[in-house]
Design a protein around this motif. Structure first.
Motif, PDB file in Angstrom:
ATOM      1  N   ASP A 124      -6.575   1.412  -3.759  1.00 16.24           N
ATOM      2  CA  ASP A 124      -6.292   0.828  -2.453  1.00 16.24           C
ATOM      3  C   ASP A 124      -6.514  -0.687  -2.442  1.00 16.24           C
ATOM      4  N   LYS A 125      -6.671  -1.272  -3.645  1.00 17.53           N
ATOM      5  CA  LYS A 125      -6.870  -2.712  -3.762  1.00 17.53           C
ATOM      6  C   LYS A 125      -5.673  -3.343  -4.477  1.00 17.53           C
TER       7      LYS A 125
ATOM      8  N   LYS B 296       0.826  -1.203   0.000  1.00 18.94           N
ATOM      9  CA  LYS B 296       0.000   0.000   0.000  1.00 18.94           C
ATOM     10  C   LYS B 296       0.868   1.263   0.000  1.00 18.94           C
TER      11      LYS B 296
ATOM     12  N   MET C 160      -0.621  -2.376  -7.026  1.00 20.46           N
ATOM     13  CA  MET C 160      -1.842  -1.860  -6.423  1.00 20.46           C
ATOM     14  C   MET C 160      -2.713  -1.181  -7.487  1.00 20.46           C
TER      15      MET C 160
END
Length: 525
Positions: free
Chosen positions: A183-184, A174, A180
């Motif tokens: 935020d996933k 993150k 990424m």
């Protein structure tokens, strides 16, 4: 700018002009460090020392490669800075870090001494106990190599919580944005480890490793003259390891094109077809800081983004997890837990290391190949280390100190910050579960599943007892039986104990008797 091999060779007026001495250790070969932006009135110092060759018995290739890389780095640095490089056989070399520094301070009388954070506890202790006048300025700075600062250990791995690599890894993902999508995690999953446990099929071809032919004959001659005790074999005229940043970048590029497409899928496989398989062999370059984890990860990401049909997400995620997850994680474990970590012995093991760890003279195919490969190349990939030599050492009750010394010496990439948590923690479970949630042990079945070793082995992988039964089988159940008090309540061990308890008493006694016979005659296995 110049390179000197003796302090006396530096002109007196030049010595007096040095206001700062900067120390570069043998694993701090970072040519991109901000130090080198300003070199006025600075003397860089580097030492080859017997304190480093003799604290354990090292593989000959390891000593050759470290000294060759250090010499190449000092010569390159001398084109833009003043460098004092004391070779092992130098007349002024006192073979001690602190003693060499004190002599230099006495002759140059600088106003300041600077050093980069050592990555080994013993070297940090030496530098922190260095006695200098009060007027002497001392500065310790970052190596500018790792993604996570050592000072952030309490934030990432607070002492009141059990450290979990997966939690740590996700946080680093993150923060860096690697793999990424907002935020996933890219692809919707954090971890593709389940897809990375395949045996190597015969139909899959393995590319030939990139070969280096560095001439280290002068270093080998020097080691022989100094009677430095080493292990393993070496061809000094054709040292097959990268010793410069340029060679390290060549190796990085070759990995991205030739091995990364299959890395994740076969990273746990073991085979006699090629010592490297699809592994990168970048660990020596990384651990000497000739290249950085950031550029390695970003090269992998670029390769994946440029050709996602050739390099799947599972392959690149498995590789990146090793770099930004495991590597960074064990370093912080090391600094959080030292110095007590080095003394932990959860199972109270006391047995010596079997003789075949030094000569590969064993009828067990898997151990024979892993050890002989290590002696020949100074390298074995992580499953060979964990599930062959480490697994056997744990089942045989070898003292963790003996295992640590062997791993620290035999592998070219072994520096204590990375070796100790991997060996004493993950491999030997001597920390009682701080690093790993269960002991990494197995019977012969796992080895047979992940390799071709068992097909033509003297021992029968299907047999638990008898003169040619696989030693891993009886030793596995003996280990579980012996340490039931410490392991039976481990939720990840319950199934194995239920299997053991299902066997009748006669079968259990036969297995335990077989194990005790093997332990009593371990050097003849």
């Amino acid at each position: 700018m110049a390179l000197w091999l003796n302090l006396q060779d530096i002109p007196k007026e030049k010595r007096k002009a040095f206001r700062e001495v900067r120390l570069i250790l043998g694993d701090q070969l970072n040519a991109k460090h901000s130090w080198f932006n300003r070199n006025d009135n600075v003397l860089y110092v580097m030492f080859e020392m017997q304190q480093e060759t003799n604290y354990v018995r090292h593989h000959k290739q390891k000593v050759l490669a470290f000294f060759a890389a250090m010499r190449a780095f000092s010569k390159a640095l001398a084109t833009r800075a003043d460098v004092l490089y004391l070779q092992l056989d130098g007349g002024e070399n006192l073979q001690s870090l602190t003693e060499n520094l004190n002599v230099i301070f006495e002759h140059c009388k600088p106003k300041k001494f600077s050093y980069q954070e050592p990555d080994e506890y013993r070297l940090m202790q030496q530098l922190e106990t260095l006695t200098l006048p009060d007027t002497f300025a001392i500065e310790c700075c970052s190596t500018e190599h790792f993604l996570i600062s050592r000072q952030a250990v309490d934030d990432y791995l607070p002492a009141n919580k059990a450290p979990l690599m997966e939690t740590f890894y996700r946080r680093v993902r993150k923060e860096t944005g690697y793999l990424m999508a907002g935020d996933k995690p890219t692809g919707g999953k954090w971890n593709y480890d389940h897809d990375n446990r395949n045996k190597l099929p015969d139909k899959v071809s393995v590319p030939k490793p990139l070969h280096f032919a560095n001439d280290a004959t002068d270093i080998a001659t020097m080691l022989d003259a100094a009677k430095i005790k080493t292990m393993g074999s070496a061809t000094p005229k054709q040292l097959d390891w990268p010793i410069s940043r340029q060679q390290s970048l060549q190796l990085l590029e070759a990995f991205m094109h030739e091995r990364l497409p299959y890395f994740g899928q076969y990273q746990d496989a073991m085979s006699r077809r090629c010592y490297l398989l699809f592994h990168s062999r970048l660990s020596f370059s990384l651990n000497t800081k000739m290249i950085s984890p950031k550029e390695v990860v970003e090269a992998a990401l670029s390769a994946y983004e440029e050709n996602p049909t050739l390099i799947s997400l599972a392959q690149v995620e498995g590789f990146i997890r090793q770099i930004i997850g495991w590597r960074e994680f064990v370093r912080l474990i090391y600094w959080r837990e030292m110095p007590s970590y080095k003394t932990l012995n959860h199972f109270e093991h006391e047995n010596p290391l079997p003789e075949f760890y030094w000569n590969a003279d064993t009828k067990m195919n898997c151990v024979q190949h892993a050890v002989s490969q290590s002696l020949e190349t100074a390298y074995a990939h992580h499953i060979q280390r964990l599930m062959i030599t480490g697994n056997f050492g744990l089942l045989a009750g070898v003292h963790p100190d003996a295992m640590d010394d062997w791993y620290l010496g035999i592998y070219i990439d072994a520096i204590e910050w990375v070796e100790l948590p991997n060996t004493r923690g993950m491999s030997q479970f001597a920390d009682g579960g701080l690093l790993a949630t269960k002991p990494y042990i197995s019977s012969g079945n796992y080895i047979n599943k992940m390799s071709s070793y068992c097909k033509d082995c003297y021992y029968k992988v299907s047999a638990k007892t008898g003169p040619r039964s696989c030693p891993f089988n009886s030793l596995y159940w003996h280990f579980l039986d012996k340490h039931k008090g410490k392991l039976a309540n481990n939720p990840r061990m319950g199934m194995m104990y239920r299997q053991w308890e299902k066997q009748d008493t006669a079968a259990q006694e036969a297995i335990l008797a077989q194990a005790k016979h093997y332990l009593a005659n371990i050097d003849s296995l």
